[in-house]
Write an enzyme that holds these catalytic residues in place. Structure first.
Site, short mmCIF file in Angstrom:
data_model
loop_
_atom_site.label_atom_id
_atom_site.label_comp_id
_atom_site.label_asym_id
_atom_site.label_seq_id
_atom_site.Cartn_x
_atom_site.Cartn_y
_atom_site.Cartn_z
N ALA A 1 -3.47 3.74 -1.99
CA ALA A 1 -3.42 2.70 -3.00
C ALA A 1 -3.17 1.35 -2.34
CB ALA A 1 -2.32 2.99 -4.01
N ALA B 1 0.85 -1.19 0.00
CA ALA B 1 0.00 0.00 0.00
C ALA B 1 0.88 1.24 0.00
CB ALA B 1 -0.92 0.00 1.21
N ASP B 2 0.31 2.33 -0.45
CA ASP B 2 0.99 3.61 -0.39
C ASP B 2 -0.07 4.69 -0.25
OD1 ASP B 2 3.89 4.76 -0.81
OD2 ASP B 2 2.53 6.14 -1.82
N GLN B 3 0.33 5.82 0.32
CA GLN B 3 -0.63 6.89 0.56
C GLN B 3 -0.03 8.25 0.24
OE1 GLN B 3 -1.86 8.20 4.71
NE2 GLN B 3 -3.69 7.05 4.12
#
Length: 213
Positions: free
Chosen positions: A126, A89-91
């Site tokens: 994401a 995940a990424d933000q």
């Protein structure tokens, strides 16, 4: 959402599940908060740090940045885990289309929180689930809007002294004292703000034949 369905994979994992054996599950993150969130699903997993360059590219929109980085994190772990389901995940946080990254120090955090007070920030989270055995990738953006309270400088300083959220996008650690900064949260999954949208992840795991219940 990007989806990939491999029925042979689903059949294989259903057989494993019938023997009460889960596929190898890897959380590609060094975040203790993502690890704690994934533990809510009560399934066995291990963690690994993808260690990629998380810089945004020129002219890249926030959602594209988050999705690209989540994918790159998954791909970075393929050689280490060639037969696993890899969760990454990424933000990226944005205010008036301006990206707000991790502040990394006190001065930047003060600057961010002063800019955000009384305003609405969008967090683009994401999520990817990559089957390294079949090369099947599922990916999705789960946005979340956060309205911040009108904070004075003393409140900001007290918050930073106690929480020190210097490695959190937008300087706000909502899973801790940062919740006191927030007036309203709008989104399909409250876990997305912390960094791992569990509702979307459960759906992705089901697509790979992994039943949580």
């Amino acid at each position: 959402m990007e989806k990939c369905q491999n029925y042979q994979s689903v059949y294989y994992y259903n057989i494993l599940k019938s023997r009460t054996i889960y596929p190898r599950l890897v959380l590609g993150s060094s975040s203790v908060y993502r690890r704690e969130l994934l533990q809510h699903l009560q399934i066995p997993f291990e963690t690994a740090n993808p260690a990629i360059d998380e810089s945004a590219l020129p002219e890249e929109t926030p959602d594209v940045t988050a999705l690209r980085l989540a994918k790159e994190k998954a791909y970075a772990l393929v050689k280490q885990f060639p037969d696993a389901l890899i969760i990454t995940a990424d933000q990226v946080a944005t205010l008036d289309k301006i990206q707000l990254g991790k502040p990394l120090n006190h001065e930047n955090a003060v600057r961010q929180l002063r800019l955000m007070r009384g305003r609405e920030v969008v967090f683009h989270t994401a999520l990817c689930l990559f089957n390294s055995r079949t090369a099947c990738l599922q990916a999705r953006i789960v946005p979340c809007s956060v309205k911040y309270r009108e904070l004075n400088d003393d409140q900001i300083e007290r918050y930073l002294a106690r929480e020190q959220p210097y490695h959190c996008a937008g300087s706000a650690k909502s899973e801790g004292l940062g919740i006191a900064l927030i007036e309203r949260i709008t989104g399909e999954d409250p876990n997305a703000l912390i960094g791992l949208p569990l509702i979307a992840l459960v759906e992705m795991l089901m697509m790979e034949g992994v039943e949580i219940l």
